[in-house]
Design an enzyme around this catalytic site. Structure first.
Site, PDB file in Angstrom:
ATOM      1  N   SER A  48       0.830  -1.201   0.000  1.00  9.60           N
ATOM      2  CA  SER A  48       0.000   0.000   0.000  1.00  9.60           C
ATOM      3  C   SER A  48       0.871   1.260   0.000  1.00  9.60           C
ATOM      4  CB  SER A  48      -0.880  -0.009   1.248  1.00  9.60           C
ATOM      5  OG  SER A  48      -1.682   1.142   1.266  1.00  9.60           O
ATOM      6  N   LYS A  68      -3.532   2.041  -2.404  1.00  4.98           N
ATOM      7  CA  LYS A  68      -3.245   3.158  -1.495  1.00  4.98           C
ATOM      8  C   LYS A  68      -4.225   3.179  -0.324  1.00  4.98           C
ATOM      9  CE  LYS A  68      -1.743   7.634  -1.137  1.00  4.98           C
ATOM     10  NZ  LYS A  68      -0.962   7.150  -0.003  1.00  4.98           N
ATOM     11  N   ILE A 117       3.675  11.424   3.358  1.00  6.58           N
ATOM     12  CA  ILE A 117       2.561  11.666   2.431  1.00  6.58           C
ATOM     13  C   ILE A 117       1.309  12.062   3.205  1.00  6.58           C
ATOM     14  CG2 ILE A 117       1.154  10.669   0.561  1.00  6.58           C
ATOM     15  CD1 ILE A 117       4.192  10.804  -0.097  1.00  6.58           C
ATOM     16  N   CYS A 155       0.152   4.030  10.349  1.00  5.72           N
ATOM     17  CA  CYS A 155       0.701   5.135   9.562  1.00  5.72           C
ATOM     18  C   CYS A 155       1.325   6.167  10.498  1.00  5.72           C
ATOM     19  CB  CYS A 155      -0.372   5.809   8.711  1.00  5.72           C
ATOM     20  SG  CYS A 155       0.335   7.167   7.764  1.00  5.72           S
ATOM     21  N   LYS A 211      -1.955  -4.393   9.479  1.00  7.56           N
ATOM     22  CA  LYS A 211      -0.582  -3.949   9.212  1.00  7.56           C
ATOM     23  C   LYS A 211      -0.008  -3.289  10.456  1.00  7.56           C
ATOM     24  CE  LYS A 211       2.110  -1.576   5.622  1.00  7.56           C
ATOM     25  NZ  LYS A 211       2.009  -0.937   4.290  1.00  7.56           N
ATOM     26  N   GLY A 254      12.534   1.194   2.378  1.00  2.00           N
ATOM     27  CA  GLY A 254      13.616   0.853   1.458  1.00  2.00           C
ATOM     28  C   GLY A 254      14.639  -0.068   2.096  1.00  2.00           C
ATOM     29  N   GLY A 271      11.896  -3.117   2.546  1.00  3.63           N
ATOM     30  CA  GLY A 271      13.160  -3.063   1.810  1.00  3.63           C
ATOM     31  C   GLY A 271      13.449  -4.213   0.867  1.00  3.63           C
ATOM     32  N   GLY A 303       7.433  -2.766  -1.905  1.00  2.00           N
ATOM     33  CA  GLY A 303       7.026  -1.373  -1.726  1.00  2.00           C
ATOM     34  C   GLY A 303       7.930  -0.409  -2.472  1.00  2.00           C
ATOM     35  N   THR A 304       8.869   0.160  -1.731  1.00  2.00           N
ATOM     36  CA  THR A 304       9.775   1.164  -2.285  1.00  2.00           C
ATOM     37  C   THR A 304      10.453   0.715  -3.581  1.00  2.00           C
ATOM     38  OG1 THR A 304      10.115   2.036  -0.080  1.00  2.00           O
ATOM     39  CG2 THR A 304      11.820   2.555  -1.690  1.00  2.00           C
TER      40      THR A 304
END
Lengths: 266, 314
Positions: free
Chosen positions: B24, B48, B74, B133, B168, B220, B247, B268-269
């Protein structure tokens, strides 16, 4: 939108810390329009710098070579400057919307600050190709050493006005100073402005265009992780008369009408 | 001819054709990359984070690169669940891969309301509940740092849906296993471990934070060892499947997560760096299983050996 691994065909310094780099991709060259950009990643530097970097398309050479113009400002561009003919790069593009072309009776006028010349060169090539405009371009550089593409633009037939911050070439001052003089003198004509450069310059150009009721397109930059609309990182505050709080430079831009942006936030 | 390995995995009753899921916040609303990759080749797509009402997100700059990673703030910018279903989801109808909605609420009742809306949306196969988040003031991570509230959110979601519920988790806690156990007891069918790690970066010449929000979430390769450790810890404490992320850049990274106990993984990243990463990881896992004569990918999950064990190839 395409993703390709390709080879660098040339990478040469044309002024202090300023480079022209070309790489072959016929498909992408065919698709690219002035104002659009590419995400470029040097293969083999996957971890640090981690992300690809956005570069606007500067020109297309021989129908199959994409050319970018860049200045070394950080780690990514410094590494890029060290790469050589034959090195592999990964590119995604063309991305973004590109410059809308002028209408039948609109007279385009180009305003570039420093490296802002990169996409405007491509635009001026196209404009001159489609119609024999008497194309005027205002250029601002910090110093004469950073003046690039003077001969190329002149031989395209552009009428150039140059300002340098230190007065080492042309008028001493900012590009907006020479633009102001022109707009005052030629108040009867209503040019359509295309601008690219540092954000402070774009803000000044935009505010002038808005107050004079001129159509003005600006090419914006932002920190970008993907360039593909995935991360929503490249937010720019929208003018509050719109119902969108933020625009995303990669998806909604990078070309915006001056009045779309909340310049106070920048 | 070698037998084609079975890469399929099960997450709370949902069968995925392979264990590779897009994370996400790194895959837009699901359809952005349809020109570059075959979306149907993915195990699942997590879109998202979606909230009940649209959220504008945080002021820019929202993203900054740090060594081997990205800091983002974000702030869950999204169009809201209703606009997602109306404007974004139709583009995904032909995609033959489960769509998972990541949901976020400012309150327990908002989580329940979004869940109800999703329950009536056939195309959404499962929910991933974001209680982690770091970039929003209310809710988000606040719900995920306390076992009691984390369990309560899970209960509110579970009560309102028959679809699989994945929770999550945040790494920004002293003991992630206590949260994991609480959420499992509350009915979660899987856990995603882990969301981003709180971090910041400063521009020395101006002495300003590089993010307008000051703090952000780090993702990452910089966080991979920590994420791997958390997956290892959680997978050893819960019975439900753990989806590992943090990552992962290639199939070998993915294998590390599977070996320490993950049933599936998220990319993800890495998608920002190379949009084809998830597809390349699917291919990489497939070829690895072929090479090692592994019939089903589940055999890899939790196969970590002890240091003194022999190194026979398997």
């Amino acid at each position: 939108m395409l993703q390709e691994k390709t080879f660098i065909t040339f990478n040469r310094m044309i002024a202090q810390n300023i480079y022209l780099m070309g790489f072959r991709s016929k498909k992408m060259a065919l698709l690219s329009k002035p104002g659009q950009f590419l995400m470029i990643h040097l293969v083999g530097t996957q971890m640090d710098p981690l992300l690809a970097r956005p570069f606007s398309v500067h020109s297309i050479k021989d129908n199959d070579i994409l050319v970018i113009l860049y200045k070394t400002v950080g780690k990514g561009t410094s590494l890029l400057s060290l790469s050589k003919e034959g090195d592999t790069i990964s590119i995604i593009g063309p991305l973004g919307n590109g410059f809308p072309l002028p209408g039948k009776n609109q007279i385009p006028l180009l305003v570039a600050g420093g490296m802002g010349i990169a996409p405007l060169f491509f635009l001026s090539q196209l404009l001159i190709n489609i119609k024999k405009y008497e194309l005027k371009m205002f250029l601002g550089f910090s110093t004469s050493q950073e003046i690039v593409l003077f001969n190329e633009l002149t031989s395209l037939g552009l009428d150039l006005s140059i300002a340098t911050n230190d007065g080492s070439y042309g008028k001493k001052g900012l590009v907006t100073d020479i633009l102001d003089q022109y707009l005052e003198k030629k108040s009867s004509i209503k040019p359509m402005i295309y601008a690219c450069g540092p954000v402070d310059m774009l803000k000044e150009v935009s505010l002038r265009a808005i107050s004079l009721n001129l159509t003005c397109y600006v090419s914006l930059e932002s920190q970008m992780a993907c360039g593909l609309g995935l991360c929503q990182g490249c937010a720019i505050k929208a003018n509050n008369t719109t119902n969108k709080p933020y625009y995303y430079v990669c998806q909604d831009g990078p070309i915006f009408l001056a009045e779309m942006i909340d310049w106070g936030s920048l | 001819m070698p037998k084609t390995p079975n890469l399929s995995v099960e997450i709370g009753g949902l069968i995925l054709k392979n264990p590779v899921i897009t994370a996400s916040g790194t895959f837009g609303y699901g359809n952005e990359l349809n020109q570059l990759i075959n979306l149907s080749s993915l195990g699942a797509i997590i879109v998202k984070g979606l909230s009940l009402e649209p959220m504008p997100g945080n002021p820019p700059p929202r993203i900054v690169e740090t060594p081997c990673g990205i800091l983002n703030s974000i702030g869950l910018a999204n169009v809201g669940i209703k606009a997602f279903i109306k404007e974004k989801l139709p583009a995904l109808h032909k995609i033959k891969t489960p769509i998972i909605a990541n949901i976020y609420g400012h309150s327990m009742s908002e989580y329940a309301k979004i869940t109800k809306i999703i329950e009536d949306t056939e195309k959404i196969a499962a929910l991933e509940v974001n209680i982690s988040c770091p970039n929003v003031e209310k809710g988000g991570m606040a719900f995920g740092t306390d076992s009691y509230t984390a369990a309560k959110v899970t209960e509110h979601v579970k009560k309102n849906t028959t679809k699989p519920v994945i929770v999550k988790l945040t790494p920004n806690v002293t003991d992630i296993t206590s949260i994991a156990v609480a959420v499992e007891s509350a009915g979660a069918q899987a856990l995603s471990v882990t969301n981003t790690i709180l971090g910041m970066a400063v521009d020395v010449p101006t002495r300003k934070p590089k993010l307008a929000n000051i703090i952000g979430g780090l993702s990452g390769p910089a966080i991979k060892p920590l994420a791997l450790y958390l997956v290892y810890k959680v997978a050893n404490r819960v019975k439900i499947p753990v989806i590992g992320l943090g990552g992962i850049m290639n199939y070998e990274d993915a294998l590390e997560f599977l070996i320490v106990g993950a049933t599936a993984i998220q990319i993800g990243t890495a998608t920002f760096v190379n949009p084809k990463t998830a597809i390349e990881v699917v291919d990489g896992l497939h070829n690895y299983c072929l090479r090692k004569k592994i019939h089903t990918i589940n055999q890899i999950t939790g196969s970590l050996k002890e240091y003194g064990e022999s190194n026979e190839k398997s």
